[in-house]
Enzyme design. Structure first.
Site, PDB file in Angstrom:
ATOM      1  N   CYS A  19       0.017   3.977   2.426  1.00 43.46           N
ATOM      2  CA  CYS A  19       0.268   3.632   3.826  1.00 43.46           C
ATOM      3  C   CYS A  19       1.763   3.666   4.131  1.00 43.46           C
ATOM      4  O   CYS A  19       2.200   4.265   5.102  1.00 43.46           O
ATOM      5  CB  CYS A  19      -0.241   2.223   4.132  1.00 43.46           C
ATOM      6  SG  CYS A  19      -1.885   1.894   3.469  1.00 43.46           S
ATOM      7  N   ASP A  20       2.535   3.012   3.275  1.00 44.30           N
ATOM      8  CA  ASP A  20       3.922   2.731   3.628  1.00 44.30           C
ATOM      9  C   ASP A  20       4.938   3.576   2.863  1.00 44.30           C
ATOM     10  O   ASP A  20       6.122   3.547   3.197  1.00 44.30           O
ATOM     11  CB  ASP A  20       4.221   1.239   3.390  1.00 44.30           C
ATOM     12  CG  ASP A  20       3.437   0.346   4.352  1.00 44.30           C
ATOM     13  OD1 ASP A  20       2.833   0.897   5.294  1.00 44.30           O
ATOM     14  OD2 ASP A  20       3.421  -0.879   4.167  1.00 44.30           O
ATOM     15  N   CYS A  44       0.840  -1.206   0.000  1.00 46.05           N
ATOM     16  CA  CYS A  44       0.000   0.000   0.000  1.00 46.05           C
ATOM     17  C   CYS A  44       0.871   1.250   0.000  1.00 46.05           C
ATOM     18  O   CYS A  44       1.413   1.624   1.037  1.00 46.05           O
ATOM     19  CB  CYS A  44      -0.900  -0.034   1.234  1.00 46.05           C
ATOM     20  SG  CYS A  44      -1.884   1.444   1.441  1.00 46.05           S
TER      21      CYS A  44
HETATM   22  P1  FAD Z   1     -10.794  -5.746   5.833  1.00 51.21           P
HETATM   23  O1  FAD Z   1      -9.821  -5.065   6.710  1.00 51.21           O
HETATM   24  O2  FAD Z   1     -10.283  -6.526   4.682  1.00 51.21           O
HETATM   25  O3  FAD Z   1     -11.694  -6.671   6.765  1.00 51.21           O
HETATM   26  C1  FAD Z   1     -12.632  -7.563   6.244  1.00 51.21           C
HETATM   27  C2  FAD Z   1     -12.885  -8.685   7.226  1.00 51.21           C
HETATM   28  O4  FAD Z   1     -13.907  -9.552   6.702  1.00 51.21           O
HETATM   29  C3  FAD Z   1     -11.672  -9.567   7.493  1.00 51.21           C
HETATM   30  O5  FAD Z   1     -11.582  -9.829   8.877  1.00 51.21           O
HETATM   31  C4  FAD Z   1     -11.984 -10.839   6.729  1.00 51.21           C
HETATM   32  O6  FAD Z   1     -11.375 -11.965   7.342  1.00 51.21           O
HETATM   33  C5  FAD Z   1     -13.493 -10.895   6.851  1.00 51.21           C
HETATM   34  N1  FAD Z   1     -14.144 -11.727   5.823  1.00 51.21           N
HETATM   35  C6  FAD Z   1     -13.792 -11.910   4.533  1.00 51.21           C
HETATM   36  N2  FAD Z   1     -14.648 -12.754   3.917  1.00 51.21           N
HETATM   37  C7  FAD Z   1     -15.559 -13.098   4.846  1.00 51.21           C
HETATM   38  C8  FAD Z   1     -16.706 -13.948   4.836  1.00 51.21           C
HETATM   39  N3  FAD Z   1     -17.096 -14.617   3.741  1.00 51.21           N
HETATM   40  N4  FAD Z   1     -17.429 -14.074   5.982  1.00 51.21           N
HETATM   41  C9  FAD Z   1     -17.062 -13.401   7.095  1.00 51.21           C
HETATM   42  N5  FAD Z   1     -15.983 -12.584   7.178  1.00 51.21           N
HETATM   43  C10 FAD Z   1     -15.241 -12.447   6.055  1.00 51.21           C
HETATM   44  N6  FAD Z   1      -4.737   1.482   5.511  1.00 51.21           N
HETATM   45  C11 FAD Z   1      -4.446   2.633   6.135  1.00 51.21           C
HETATM   46  O7  FAD Z   1      -5.291   3.515   6.219  1.00 51.21           O
HETATM   47  N7  FAD Z   1      -3.217   2.824   6.708  1.00 51.21           N
HETATM   48  C12 FAD Z   1      -2.230   1.891   6.687  1.00 51.21           C
HETATM   49  O8  FAD Z   1      -1.117   2.120   7.190  1.00 51.21           O
HETATM   50  C13 FAD Z   1      -2.512   0.652   6.023  1.00 51.21           C
HETATM   51  N8  FAD Z   1      -1.553  -0.285   5.896  1.00 51.21           N
HETATM   52  C14 FAD Z   1      -1.868  -1.473   5.288  1.00 51.21           C
HETATM   53  C15 FAD Z   1      -0.881  -2.463   5.233  1.00 51.21           C
HETATM   54  C16 FAD Z   1      -1.171  -3.682   4.684  1.00 51.21           C
HETATM   55  C17 FAD Z   1      -0.095  -4.755   4.669  1.00 51.21           C
HETATM   56  C18 FAD Z   1      -2.470  -3.936   4.140  1.00 51.21           C
HETATM   57  C19 FAD Z   1      -2.798  -5.291   3.557  1.00 51.21           C
HETATM   58  C20 FAD Z   1      -3.434  -2.939   4.163  1.00 51.21           C
HETATM   59  C21 FAD Z   1      -3.150  -1.704   4.731  1.00 51.21           C
HETATM   60  N9  FAD Z   1      -4.090  -0.671   4.763  1.00 51.21           N
HETATM   61  C22 FAD Z   1      -3.805   0.490   5.435  1.00 51.21           C
HETATM   62  C23 FAD Z   1      -5.430  -0.829   4.157  1.00 51.21           C
HETATM   63  C24 FAD Z   1      -6.485  -1.111   5.232  1.00 51.21           C
HETATM   64  O9  FAD Z   1      -6.027  -2.172   6.056  1.00 51.21           O
HETATM   65  C25 FAD Z   1      -7.816  -1.460   4.588  1.00 51.21           C
HETATM   66  O10 FAD Z   1      -8.234  -0.396   3.750  1.00 51.21           O
HETATM   67  C26 FAD Z   1      -8.909  -1.695   5.632  1.00 51.21           C
HETATM   68  O11 FAD Z   1      -8.534  -2.719   6.542  1.00 51.21           O
HETATM   69  C27 FAD Z   1     -10.229  -2.084   4.964  1.00 51.21           C
HETATM   70  O12 FAD Z   1     -11.174  -2.364   5.939  1.00 51.21           O
HETATM   71  P2  FAD Z   1     -12.437  -3.295   5.651  1.00 51.21           P
HETATM   72  O13 FAD Z   1     -13.146  -3.427   6.952  1.00 51.21           O
HETATM   73  O14 FAD Z   1     -13.183  -2.798   4.487  1.00 51.21           O
HETATM   74  O15 FAD Z   1     -11.848  -4.713   5.186  1.00 51.21           O
END
Ligand code: FAD
Length: 309
Positions: A137-138, A134
């Protein structure tokens, strides 16, 4: 049955749960893993008002915030199928992989996304130790350093342009013979003096010294291996929404993102979505959290307008 059933407990799902519970709604959350992608993150410096935190800390805080309310947390479960109600005001069904079926008047889908990995040696070992996914982010962690971007589509070229403004030098590696990004992005990229573009360059290994990334190896078009010394590798070969289980129900884009409007509503009344799984642009924690709050408020609006049947 629930008033609001949230699928996914990353930032978007957690925010939706807090907002729904605070409206006094019967709220459930299918929580496979609190924090979602945040759990895979080391330093977080852009979660506004928190100058510095890390993934496990923020994930624990998200879980504690949800558990402070009367929310039914269905732990370690994944949703496998959605059964939308045929009539407005009816109950939607969500099947879990365990075989259970949950019912709710509204559903908020917040199952997030995952970055496609290169699948080469060194990638897992050095994740967050030089391997990043990302740039928003990084990127700032690599100020003044040398990095590579793997991937020559729009996201790879955008990342290279973004990083070129922060780091000392960017090498963009594209597996095929030409970049796939929009021409305007390619023109911008080629105008930057600290970027090298390599085509027909297949990343085959990420090198390190046991602690951090020190370089990468790629195979050129002539089949020979080449080595680059650098401190960071940004993998930009696709962000895949976790929406396979929804195919044939709600509207998805060709990339699998859930199509939402500005209220977080999907193509089916009473089903909302938030965060990285959706068409909401810019996949970030603050954005996912705002999106989750919005979807919960939209679900509340639906519930007070549409009488139950
Ligand atoms: P997610 O965080 O993807 O959460 C979704 C959840 O749903 C997960 O727990 C998953 O296991 C669950 N799930 C999936 N399928 C199913 C299913 N069928 N049934 C039930 N549960 C399910 N953003 C920043 O703002 N700052 C940062 O520094 C940053 N660093 C990052 C570093 C890395 C390595 C990564 C990978 C991402 C980073 N991001 C960062 C991005 C940020 O993490 C995401 O934008 C954010 O987490 C998205 O949130 P979300 O709730 O939409 O989805």
């Amino acid at each position: 049955p629930f008033d609001v059933l949230i699928i996914g407990s990353g930032p978007a799902g957690a925010a939706a749960a807090v907002y729904a519970a605070r409206k006094g709604l019967r709220t459930g959350i299918v929580a496979e893993r609190f924090g979602g992608q945040v759990m895979d993150t080391d330093g977080i410096e852009n979660f506004i008002s928190v100058q510095e935190t890390d993934g496990p800390k923020l994930s624990a805080a998200l879980e504690a915030h949800v558990r402070q309310y009367d929310v039914d947390v269905i732990s370690s479960q994944r949703a496998s199928e959605l059964f939308p109600t045929a009539q407005p005001g009816g109950l939607h069904g969500v099947a879990l992989e365990s075989g259970a079926i949950l019912h709710s008047r509204t559903v908020i889908i917040a199952t997030g996304a995952h970055w496609r990995h290169l699948g080469v040696p060194g990638e897992e070992e050095y994740r967050n130790k030089g391997v990043a996914y990302c740039p928003h982010c990084d990127g700032p962690f690599y100020k003044g350093k040398r990095v590579a971007v793997a991937g020559g589509g729009n996201s790879g070229v955008e990342a290279a342009i973004d990083l070129a403004g922060i780091v000392a030098h960017v090498t963009l590696l594209q597996r095929g013979s030409h970049l796939k990004a929009d021409k305007v992005l390619q023109d911008k990229l080629h105008s930057m003096t600290n970027v090298t573009v390599l085509t027909e360059a297949l990343t085959t290994r990420i090198e390190g010294n046991g602690k951090n990334v020190t370089g990468l190896t790629y195979r050129g078009g002539d089949g020979t291996d080449h080595q680059i010394d650098l401190e960071g590798v940004f993998v930009q070969i696709g962000l895949l929404p976790n929406t396979g289980w929804l195919k044939g129900t709600i509207q998805l884009t060709d990339f699998g993102e859930i199509v939402v409007n500005d209220h977080g509503a999907t193509s089916i009344p009473g089903i909302f979505a938030a965060g990285d799984a959706t068409t909401t642009p810019y996949k970030q924690i603050v954005i996912a959290i705002g999106d989750g709050a919005k979807a919960a408020l939209s679900a509340f609006d639906y519930l007070i307008r549409v009488p139950p049947i």
